[in-house]
Design an enzyme around this catalytic site. Structure first.
Site, PDB file in Angstrom:
ATOM      1  N   LEU A  60       0.855  -1.177   0.000  1.00 13.79           N
ATOM      2  CA  LEU A  60       0.000   0.000   0.000  1.00 13.79           C
ATOM      3  C   LEU A  60       0.899   1.237   0.000  1.00 13.79           C
ATOM      4  O   LEU A  60       1.949   1.247   0.642  1.00 13.79           O
ATOM      5  CB  LEU A  60      -0.892   0.039   1.247  1.00 13.79           C
ATOM      6  N   ASP A  61       0.486   2.280  -0.725  1.00  8.13           N
ATOM      7  CA  ASP A  61       1.237   3.534  -0.688  1.00  8.13           C
ATOM      8  C   ASP A  61       1.310   4.049   0.746  1.00  8.13           C
ATOM      9  O   ASP A  61       0.461   3.726   1.584  1.00  8.13           O
ATOM     10  CB  ASP A  61       0.555   4.587  -1.566  1.00  8.13           C
ATOM     11  N   ARG A  62       2.309   4.892   1.002  1.00 12.31           N
ATOM     12  CA  ARG A  62       2.517   5.403   2.360  1.00 12.31           C
ATOM     13  C   ARG A  62       1.253   6.032   2.933  1.00 12.31           C
ATOM     14  O   ARG A  62       0.900   5.797   4.090  1.00 12.31           O
ATOM     15  CB  ARG A  62       3.652   6.427   2.357  1.00 12.31           C
ATOM     16  N   THR A  88      -1.865   5.570   1.925  1.00 11.23           N
ATOM     17  CA  THR A  88      -3.047   4.712   1.844  1.00 11.23           C
ATOM     18  C   THR A  88      -3.167   3.922   3.137  1.00 11.23           C
ATOM     19  O   THR A  88      -2.208   3.286   3.570  1.00 11.23           O
ATOM     20  CB  THR A  88      -2.949   3.741   0.655  1.00 11.23           C
TER      21      THR A  88
END
Length: 272
Positions: free
Chosen positions: A116-118, A120
């Protein structure tokens, strides 16, 4: 069939893993006795794979905790907060989800099944062995919630290839020479400024949801990289709210859900 045929066909053990285990005394056993991958196996046999102790682990992060939704001997489900990277990277060597995992399991390497993106938030699945990681690859069904700018009325599907934007290392865009990407979306509620959308993916391209929704004219709230408004949010509003996958050991279907608390707080404050 042979032991290798069984492990490869029915337990999704990679050839690379088998090669590594064959080099370890007792790495592969059948009914408690060391076995070769060419040996035949029968119904009722007990196959044991033993991995070596981890050679490299991350520095532990003990100053904060991350909620655990479910955990077994094979995997762990975290409720990752926004602002926390999954993997260590430049500028984030000791403050990631991997470092949190290392504090609880110093004997194990960190094996996230997906990233997951930072910024998100939501459910992040990590495997506790190479076998579980290989078994779970491509078998996790994920559902996301996103708060997008504007009023989106209709459900639909976006099928548009995604590639790296010219002149940028980070930014992606829809482009014909990109990799195929498919996103399904369904609006859930609106307040005249934003729309809460449920999304499922057929592919897992970098920034896929953010790029696709922006290409549709509905960028994520707080997503400055793709044109989202920062009037109410300082990070992109994306959350992994639901996952489902087969358990690597039992085959049982595991499901887990996690509310999008930041979004719920916004709608509660607006009394929508």
């Amino acid at each position: 069939m042979t032991l290798e045929q069984y492990l490869r066909r029915f337990r999704n053990v990679s050839r690379r893993t088998l090669v590594r285990l064959k080099r370890i005394p007792g790495g592969i056993c059948c009914n408690g006795v060391p076995a070769r991958t060419v040996d035949p196996v029968s119904a009722g046999d007990c196959i044991t794979l033993t991995e070596p102790a981890a050679e490299h682990t991350l520095p532990p992060l003990t100053t904060c905790t991350v909620p655990i939704l479910q955990e077994t001997a094979s995997w762990i489900l975290y409720d990752k907060p926004d602002g926390m990277p999954v993997h260590p990277s430049h500028g984030h060597r000791t403050d990631t989800l991997g470092n949190v995992f290392a504090a609880a399991h110093p004997e194990l390497p960190f094996r996230p099944v997906y990233r997951l993106d930072r910024d998100t938030s939501g459910i992040c699945l990590a495997a506790k062995s190479a076998y579980s990681a290989a078994f779970l690859q491509g078998r996790v069904e994920k559902t996301y919630l996103a708060l997008v700018c504007g009023t989106l009325q209709e459900s639909g599907t976006i099928s548009a290839p995604i590639g790296r934007a010219d002149g940028s290392v980070i930014r992606r865009c829809v482009r014909q020479d990109g990799k195929s990407a498919v996103t399904h979306y369904r609006p859930l509620r609106q307040d005249g400024t934003y729309t809460l959308v449920e999304l499922t993916l057929e592919t897992g391209r970098t920034h896929q949801i953010r790029v696709h929704m922006a290409s549709l004219g509905y960028p994520l709230a707080g997503d400055t990289l793709y044109g989202g408004s920062i009037a109410h949010f300082s990070r992109h509003m994306l959350h992994c709210c639901r996952v489902a996958f087969p358990d690597p050991e039992s085959g049982e279907r595991i499901t887990a859900e996690c509310p999008f608390q930041a979004c719920e707080a916004y709608f509660a404050a607006a009394k929508i």
